[in-house]
Design an enzyme around this catalytic site. Structure first.
Site, short mmCIF file in Angstrom:
data_model
loop_
_atom_site.label_atom_id
_atom_site.label_comp_id
_atom_site.label_asym_id
_atom_site.label_seq_id
_atom_site.Cartn_x
_atom_site.Cartn_y
_atom_site.Cartn_z
N ASP A 80 44.07 39.86 35.96
CA ASP A 80 43.40 38.77 36.05
C ASP A 80 42.42 39.16 34.02
OD1 ASP A 80 42.60 36.34 35.58
OD2 ASP A 80 41.23 36.56 37.98
N LYS A 81 41.92 37.98 33.54
CA LYS A 81 41.18 37.97 32.60
C LYS A 81 40.09 37.26 33.11
CE LYS A 81 39.34 34.99 28.93
NZ LYS A 81 39.05 33.78 28.78
N HIS A 82 38.73 37.84 32.49
CA HIS A 82 37.43 36.81 32.58
C HIS A 82 36.58 36.50 31.55
CE1 HIS A 82 33.48 34.99 34.61
NE2 HIS A 82 32.94 36.47 33.53
N SER A 83 36.11 36.06 31.27
CA SER A 83 35.36 35.62 30.03
C SER A 83 33.94 34.99 30.48
CB SER A 83 35.73 34.32 29.26
OG SER A 83 34.73 33.56 28.12
N THR A 120 36.83 26.38 32.97
CA THR A 120 38.12 26.04 33.51
C THR A 120 39.13 25.26 34.61
OG1 THR A 120 38.52 28.71 32.51
CG2 THR A 120 40.65 27.19 33.67
N ARG A 168 19.03 33.66 42.86
CA ARG A 168 19.20 33.88 41.20
C ARG A 168 18.47 32.30 40.61
NH1 ARG A 168 23.62 36.54 39.97
NH2 ARG A 168 22.62 36.47 37.65
N SER A 183 28.38 39.47 39.73
CA SER A 183 28.98 38.92 40.44
C SER A 183 30.01 38.40 39.61
CB SER A 183 28.03 37.29 39.87
OG SER A 183 28.18 36.04 40.52
N LYS A 187 34.29 39.73 42.73
CA LYS A 187 35.15 38.62 43.36
C LYS A 187 36.27 38.53 42.86
CE LYS A 187 33.05 34.84 41.13
NZ LYS A 187 31.19 35.21 40.27
N LYS A 188 36.09 39.52 41.79
CA LYS A 188 37.56 40.02 40.51
C LYS A 188 38.22 41.30 41.96
CE LYS A 188 37.43 37.16 37.19
NZ LYS A 188 38.46 36.09 37.25
#
Length: 437
Positions: A80-83, A120, A168, A183, A187-188
């Site tokens: 996967d990828k996260h930005s 997204t 937060r 955070s 999830k990842k």
């Protein structure tokens, strides 16, 4: 240990044990830790920071607050990828099907827009029928058959993160690097990945506007992810101007489909997307030329086929790629915004441009707000471009005349046009490789 004892230890700058952290985080979901205590804990972490072992323990505790997915039945690597968020950042829409076309499975758990940044899931919600919240059986089916599925976080995936993030958000502790790290990664990790590539933004449109802060976040994310057993690397990429030439949900989907089909590819967007894909492929242990593989996946048309299959399997139109204009919403008012002077575009307030999309209705002022998927900007002019009074800075898509007028003023205020040269920002500012776990 009582929750208040854990808070006191962190308040006094002491390192917490993994047991103390896991007990406290478990209390967020079973109700034994109250909102005031969670807020105090977040503020203590904000001011006192956390060591890398503490960050790993916090991330793993939040992961373990819900289910952890298992993809061992698949016959290929799971990535996967996260930005960290930006404006005109639609790379996920291309990255997932490109990697799928390379034989990699991409179960992507994405989010909605936050502040000035686009989300997204909001982009995919502009596609009629597309389900961003399928049940687990459908999610697994789409990943298996299309190679990728882009959906939202389910209620049983890292539920402690939802509780802590909401606190937060209203207590001034969002910007804490340890809390951001936990955070994102909880999830990842819960998604059952084998590898993760991170796109950490820097510049005027990023949450971390300086390279120093962006590098600190990237290093934290990489060290904690690898410490938790997830092979991870990060690219730090420029967000001093929108990445794509479009900003707005349906407009970014159009831009992505044009990219996948080869009709139009913004050069900066192409470079970042393909570099992220190649880096992700390398993390899986791919033995060949990763850059050449992802280029073939895109140019052959296989990536667009995987995208079309994903959209159809998740409830969208079966002919979406071929007839996207018949399916995507369109704003009733579309007009060009002309440059106010001759010169060179030497600065763009990318955050301000993103807030222009929000003001048009393409983002949320409040969490309960609905989104107008049709509005936004496209044909966005980038840094270094020459202008005269006939040059189109961008095209605004608006629902009303008043909204179009307001967006025009915001857009003009976001651009700096002078006679001097534009400051050059490296598109790929840095690479943070995997660390030893």
């Amino acid at each position: 240990m009582l929750p208040q004892e854990t808070i006191i230890r962190k308040r006094d700058g002491l390192a917490l044990t993994s047991g103390e952290i896991s007990t406290f985080i478990a209390g967020l979901t079973d109700g034994s830790v109250g909102p005031a205590q969670a807020a105090a804990f977040a503020m203590a972490v904000y001011f006192r920071d956390m060591t890398t072992p503490e960050r790993v323990a916090l991330t793993e505790a939040m992961r373990d607050s819900g289910i952890v997915l298992d993809w061992s039945d698949l016959d290929g690597p799971v990535v996967d990828k996260h930005s960290t968020g930006g404006v005109g950042d639609n790379t996920s829409l291309m990255l997932a099907p490109i990697l799928a076309a390379c034989g990699v499975y991409v179960p992507m758990i994405s989010g909605r827009g936050l502040g000035h940044t686009g989300g997204t899931l909001d982009k995919f919600d502009s596609i009629p029928g597309y389900s961003t919240s399928p049940d687990n059986a459908l999610f697994r089916k789409v990943v298996r058959e299309a190679g990728c599925a882009i959906i939202g976080q389910t209620a049983d995936l890292a539920p402690a993160d939802k509780v802590l993030y909401a606190i937060r958000d209203v207590t001034g502790t969002v910007e804490s690097i340890p809390l951001i790290t936990a955070s994102i990664l909880s999830k990842k990790l819960a998604a059952g990945l084998g590898a993760l590539i991170l796109d950490v933004k820097t510049g005027s449109g990023a949450f971390m506007p300086t390279l120093e802060k962006s590098r600190a976040l990237a290093e934290s994310l990489v060290s904690v992810a690898n410490g938790a057993g997830l092979r991870t690397a990060a690219l730090i990429t420029d967000m001093n101007e929108p990445l794509a030439s479009a900003a707005g949900n349906a407009l970014e989907v159009r831009n992505a489909v044009d990219f996948l089909t080869g009709r139009h590819q913004d050069p900066r967007l192409r470079e970042v997307t393909l570099d992220l894909c190649a880096a992700a492929l390398q993390l899986t242990g791919y033995a060949g030329d990763a850059a050449a593989a992802v280029d073939r996946a895109l140019s052959s048309g296989k990536a667009s086929e995987h995208f079309a299959r994903m959209v159809a399997l998740l409830g969208g139109p079966g002919d979406f790629v071929e007839r996207m204009d018949a399916h995507l919403p369109e704003a009733p008012i579309v007009r060009d915004i002309l440059a106010p002077a001759a010169g060179t575009v030497t600065g763009i307030d990318t955050r301000g441009l993103g807030m222009g999309v929000v003001a048009l209705g393409g983002g949320r002022r409040l969490p309960t707000d609905s989104i107008d998927f049709a509005v936004g900007f496209d044909h966005v002019l980038g840094l270094g471009a020459s202008t005269d009074r006939q040059t189109v800075l961008c095209r605004v898509h608006a629902r009303t005349e008043d909204a179009a007028a307001d967006a025009t003023q915001r857009l003009l205020a976001a651009y700096t046009i002078t006679e001097g040269p534009a400051q050059q920002h490296p598109l790929i500012a840095d690479y943070v490789p995997p660390t030893e776990s």
